[in-house]
Design a protein around this motif. Structure first.
Motif, PDB file in Angstrom:
ATOM      1  N   UNK A 293      15.063 -10.059  -2.178  1.00  0.00           N
ATOM      2  CA  UNK A 293      14.134  -9.143  -2.845  1.00  0.00           C
ATOM      3  C   UNK A 293      13.854  -7.873  -2.051  1.00  0.00           C
ATOM      4  N   UNK A 294      14.131  -7.902  -0.749  1.00  0.00           N
ATOM      5  CA  UNK A 294      13.785  -6.756   0.074  1.00  0.00           C
ATOM      6  C   UNK A 294      14.825  -6.575   1.184  1.00  0.00           C
ATOM      7  N   UNK A 295      15.175  -5.316   1.420  1.00  0.00           N
ATOM      8  CA  UNK A 295      16.064  -4.971   2.524  1.00  0.00           C
ATOM      9  C   UNK A 295      15.179  -4.318   3.581  1.00  0.00           C
ATOM     10  N   UNK A 296      15.084  -4.922   4.743  1.00  0.00           N
ATOM     11  CA  UNK A 296      14.152  -4.507   5.789  1.00  0.00           C
ATOM     12  C   UNK A 296      14.446  -3.175   6.435  1.00  0.00           C
ATOM     13  N   UNK A 297      13.481  -2.747   7.237  1.00  0.00           N
ATOM     14  CA  UNK A 297      13.555  -1.484   7.971  1.00  0.00           C
ATOM     15  C   UNK A 297      14.800  -1.482   8.874  1.00  0.00           C
ATOM     16  N   UNK A 298      15.594  -0.425   8.749  1.00  0.00           N
ATOM     17  CA  UNK A 298      16.792  -0.226   9.574  1.00  0.00           C
ATOM     18  C   UNK A 298      17.777  -1.390   9.511  1.00  0.00           C
ATOM     19  N   UNK A 299      17.755  -2.155   8.439  1.00  0.00           N
ATOM     20  CA  UNK A 299      18.591  -3.357   8.324  1.00  0.00           C
ATOM     21  C   UNK A 299      20.074  -3.070   8.549  1.00  0.00           C
TER      22      UNK A 299
ATOM     23  N   UNK B 182      16.767  -7.232  -5.863  1.00  0.00           N
ATOM     24  CA  UNK B 182      16.185  -6.375  -4.827  1.00  0.00           C
ATOM     25  C   UNK B 182      15.212  -5.388  -5.470  1.00  0.00           C
ATOM     26  N   UNK B 183      13.985  -5.373  -4.934  1.00  0.00           N
ATOM     27  CA  UNK B 183      12.962  -4.461  -5.440  1.00  0.00           C
ATOM     28  C   UNK B 183      12.608  -3.371  -4.436  1.00  0.00           C
ATOM     29  N   UNK B 184      12.930  -3.604  -3.165  1.00  0.00           N
ATOM     30  CA  UNK B 184      12.522  -2.653  -2.131  1.00  0.00           C
ATOM     31  C   UNK B 184      13.651  -2.394  -1.137  1.00  0.00           C
ATOM     32  N   UNK B 185      13.923  -1.110  -0.925  1.00  0.00           N
ATOM     33  CA  UNK B 185      14.858  -0.672   0.114  1.00  0.00           C
ATOM     34  C   UNK B 185      13.973  -0.144   1.247  1.00  0.00           C
ATOM     35  N   UNK B 186      13.983  -0.795   2.390  1.00  0.00           N
ATOM     36  CA  UNK B 186      13.081  -0.461   3.492  1.00  0.00           C
ATOM     37  C   UNK B 186      13.362   0.867   4.167  1.00  0.00           C
TER      38      UNK B 186
ATOM     39  N   UNK C 115      17.549   4.203 -10.521  1.00  0.00           N
ATOM     40  CA  UNK C 115      17.191   3.602 -11.799  1.00  0.00           C
ATOM     41  C   UNK C 115      15.764   3.938 -12.257  1.00  0.00           C
ATOM     42  N   UNK C 116      15.519   3.708 -13.517  1.00  0.00           N
ATOM     43  CA  UNK C 116      14.221   3.994 -14.140  1.00  0.00           C
ATOM     44  C   UNK C 116      13.066   3.226 -13.518  1.00  0.00           C
ATOM     45  N   UNK C 117      13.315   2.097 -12.872  1.00  0.00           N
ATOM     46  CA  UNK C 117      12.232   1.290 -12.300  1.00  0.00           C
ATOM     47  C   UNK C 117      11.649   1.871 -11.014  1.00  0.00           C
ATOM     48  N   UNK C 118      12.347   2.819 -10.389  1.00  0.00           N
ATOM     49  CA  UNK C 118      11.867   3.385  -9.129  1.00  0.00           C
ATOM     50  C   UNK C 118      10.592   4.189  -9.385  1.00  0.00           C
ATOM     51  N   UNK C 119       9.551   3.857  -8.595  1.00  0.00           N
ATOM     52  CA  UNK C 119       8.281   4.581  -8.693  1.00  0.00           C
ATOM     53  C   UNK C 119       7.982   5.364  -7.419  1.00  0.00           C
ATOM     54  N   UNK C 120       8.563   4.949  -6.295  1.00  0.00           N
ATOM     55  CA  UNK C 120       8.255   5.574  -5.010  1.00  0.00           C
ATOM     56  C   UNK C 120       9.531   5.890  -4.226  1.00  0.00           C
ATOM     57  N   UNK C 121       9.611   7.135  -3.765  1.00  0.00           N
ATOM     58  CA  UNK C 121      10.683   7.548  -2.863  1.00  0.00           C
ATOM     59  C   UNK C 121      10.000   8.085  -1.605  1.00  0.00           C
ATOM     60  N   UNK C 122      10.285   7.469  -0.469  1.00  0.00           N
ATOM     61  CA  UNK C 122       9.647   7.831   0.791  1.00  0.00           C
ATOM     62  C   UNK C 122      10.112   9.162   1.347  1.00  0.00           C
ATOM     63  N   UNK C 123       9.334   9.673   2.289  1.00  0.00           N
ATOM     64  CA  UNK C 123       9.638  10.943   2.945  1.00  0.00           C
ATOM     65  C   UNK C 123      11.023  10.899   3.588  1.00  0.00           C
TER      66      UNK C 123
END
Length: 159
Positions: free
Chosen positions: A57-63, A79-83, A122-130
């Motif tokens: 469900x999640x790919x961690x920071x700097x994975x 997968x819902x989160x790309x770290x 994709x349409x499900x993305x709500x947040x894109x980080x800096x």
């Protein structure tokens, strides 16, 4: 769903040398969702291709940060989160197709992917980080879906 790190499985995989990394589905335990740990495969120059199994469900920071020979990534719909920095400095990564289900792209998730030419958001993305696409010099444009409610500073390719 509770999330567990894949530490044991990652350690077993880290010790093997293969250009195609196929993360085994056997790391999904008792139906619980798993994440790929922070820095799990960081700086692995032997990895050229990654297949992430359904259930992660999640790919961690700097994975996968610094996997400089990585050219191909297959990410499942689970997968819902790309770290933050998950694929940063993957200098040979040319395209990525984010599946439906991803809602968050972390800070610097794809920064310094100099050969990245296309990304499907994709349409499900709500947040894109800096700085998510900072220094992606080959990325000419990004189509942002209407679903995005938060976008960090410098998220564009040339920021």
């Amino acid at each position: 769903m509770e999330s567990k790190d894949m530490t044991t499985a990652e350690n077993n995989i880290k010790s093997s040398e293969a250009s195609q990394l196929e993360i085994p589905t056997t790391v999904i335990q008792n139906g619980e969702a798993l994440k790929i740990s922070d820095e799990a495969f960081k700086d692995r120059n032997d990895i050229k291709s990654i297949t992430i199994p359904d259930g992660i469900v999640s790919i961690g920071k700097d994975a996968f940060s610094g996997c400089s020979n990585l050219t191909s990534v297959t990410i499942p719909e689970s997968v819902t989160r790309i770290g933050n920095g998950a694929f940063s400095s993957c200098s040979k990564l040319k395209s990525i197709n984010l599946p439906k289900g991803v809602t968050t792209i972390g800070k610097k998730a794809f920064s310094k992917c100099a050969k990245l030419k296309s990304i499907n958001i994709p349409e499900d993305v709500t947040t894109i980080g800096a700085n998510a696409f900072q220094n992606c010099s080959s990325l000419k444009s990004i189509n942002l879906p209407d679903s995005i409610t938060q976008i960090g500073d410098g998220a564009s390719p040339r920021a």
